[in-house]
Design an enzyme around this catalytic site. Structure first.
Site, PDB file in Angstrom:
ATOM      1  N   SER A   1       0.497  -1.264   0.297  1.00 18.37           N
ATOM      2  CA  SER A   1       0.344  -0.114   0.084  1.00 18.37           C
ATOM      3  C   SER A   1       0.674   1.414   0.023  1.00 18.37           C
ATOM      4  CB  SER A   1      -0.860  -0.297   1.422  1.00 18.37           C
ATOM      5  OG  SER A   1      -2.102  -0.586   1.091  1.00 18.37           O
TER       6      SER A   1
ATOM      7  N   SER B   1      -5.202   3.141   4.792  1.00 23.57           N
ATOM      8  CA  SER B   1      -5.467   2.624   3.013  1.00 23.57           C
ATOM      9  C   SER B   1      -6.243   1.821   2.747  1.00 23.57           C
ATOM     10  CB  SER B   1      -3.926   1.110   3.797  1.00 23.57           C
ATOM     11  OG  SER B   1      -3.345   0.987   2.966  1.00 23.57           O
TER      12      SER B   1
ATOM     13  N   LYS C   1      -0.379   3.695  -2.383  1.00 28.31           N
ATOM     14  CA  LYS C   1      -1.091   4.949  -2.507  1.00 28.31           C
ATOM     15  C   LYS C   1      -0.281   6.064  -2.392  1.00 28.31           C
ATOM     16  CE  LYS C   1      -4.784   1.933  -0.239  1.00 28.31           C
ATOM     17  NZ  LYS C   1      -4.411   0.656  -0.418  1.00 28.31           N
TER      18      LYS C   1
END
Length: 321
Positions: free
Chosen positions: A100, A157, A103
């Site tokens: 993640s 997340s 992101k």
């Protein structure tokens, strides 16, 4: 023979002896007693232990590298943001899945697109995780503003939020991923490649040195600093107000002054975290990838903070591996 003697003899003949009585009782008892039960050993069937597949870093033997802080992360990198001096380096060029942490690039592309932050986006079945089949608190049909989606993607997340952000980009998801890779190339992130905006795919890969460049840029964007370091937020999901929290426990630690952060985890990547933080009189960029253990990435960051703080006032000798 008298009648008494005859009667006595007749009675004696008909009366069983003690031995005969005992024998009969024994036979009777044997017939009436239940058959002894056979002891049966219980057999415990144990499920076979299924060992988790090794992370990419473990498979490559990166954890075998020693370092002076005995970190659990196979990759670690600390950079002085102002001088670009590398203070700590462990397998910095290893290219691994970044989960993640993806992101951060997703957020940067969204912000730089100039798309309206108050525009409402809706989560649909297209945003379902088809990589790891994970769930989400954002049910299909949930409508939030672009700013709210961005906040949840960075702070908590939320995968569906990140995917929805990419899907609502002009040209759709394909154009969005292309923009992610184009931005990486413009930043000189030569080890980096993205295939989707969430980080659920192990094909989203980068190196610590590349991620330091991404952190450097994103930490200079106020909205990304604020959203990534937010500890919690209440969001209206339909008629309910739902509490979302940060995935980084260090934000609650008063010993840390974090300007930007992002955590990540998938099985192939292990536990990961990147941060921009001020300590020991410096603005530092920190990258920890492929950490083994539930709290290992946080423990590694703490070890690094203590080491850097102990060098305050001295010129740190860069630790490179």
């Amino acid at each position: 023979m008298s009648s008494y003697s005859a009667a006595a003899q007749s009675a004696a003949a008909s009366k069983p002896t003690k031995a005969k009585t005992a024998k009969v009782a024994k036979v009777t008892k044997a017939k009436s007693a239940p058959a002894p039960t056979r002891k049966v050993r219980s057999v415990v069937v144990r499920k076979p232990v299924v060992r988790a597949a090794p992370t990419f870093g473990q498979a490559a033997g990166l954890h075998e590298a020693d370092d002076p802080l005995s970190l659990k992360s196979s990759v670690a990198y600390v950079l002085d943001q102002d001088t670009n001096e590398v203070l700590f380096s462990k397998n910095p060029q290893a290219v691994l899945p970044i989960a993640s942490i993806t992101k951060l690039m997703t957020a940067l592309v969204v912000v730089e697109s100039g798309l309206p932050m108050d525009e409402k986006l809706t989560v649909t079945v297209e945003d379902k995780d088809t990589e790891k089949n994970t769930g989400s608190r954002l049910a299909f049909g949930t409508t939030l503003t672009r700013a709210e989606m961005l906040h949840l993607a960075l702070m908590s997340s939320e995968n569906r939020a990140a995917h929805a952000l990419g899907r609502h980009y002009p040209g759709g998801l394909t154009a969005f991923v292309a923009a992610m890779n184009a931005k990486a190339a413009s930043l000189g992130m030569t080890d980096t490649h993205y295939v989707e905006p969430t980080g659920l795919s192990s094909r989203n890969q980068s190196s610590a040195a590349d991620l330091a460049k991404l952190v450097d840029v994103t930490s200079q964007v106020p909205i990304l600093r604020d959203m990534s370091t937010s500890r919690e937020a209440r969001v209206a999901l339909g008629k309910r107000m739902v509490q979302f929290r940060s995935t980084n426990g260090l934000l609650a630690n008063p010993l840390w002054d974090i300007g930007l952060q992002k955590t990540g985890f998938i099985n192939e990547a292990g536990k990961c975290v990147v941060m921009q933080a001020s300590m020991a009189g410096r603005k530092l960029i920190m990258v920890f990838l492929d950490s083994s253990g539930k709290s290992a990435r946080i423990a590694d960051a703490e070890r690094m903070r203590k080491w850097l703080t102990s060098l305050q006032g001295d010129a740190p000798a860069a630790a490179k591996l």
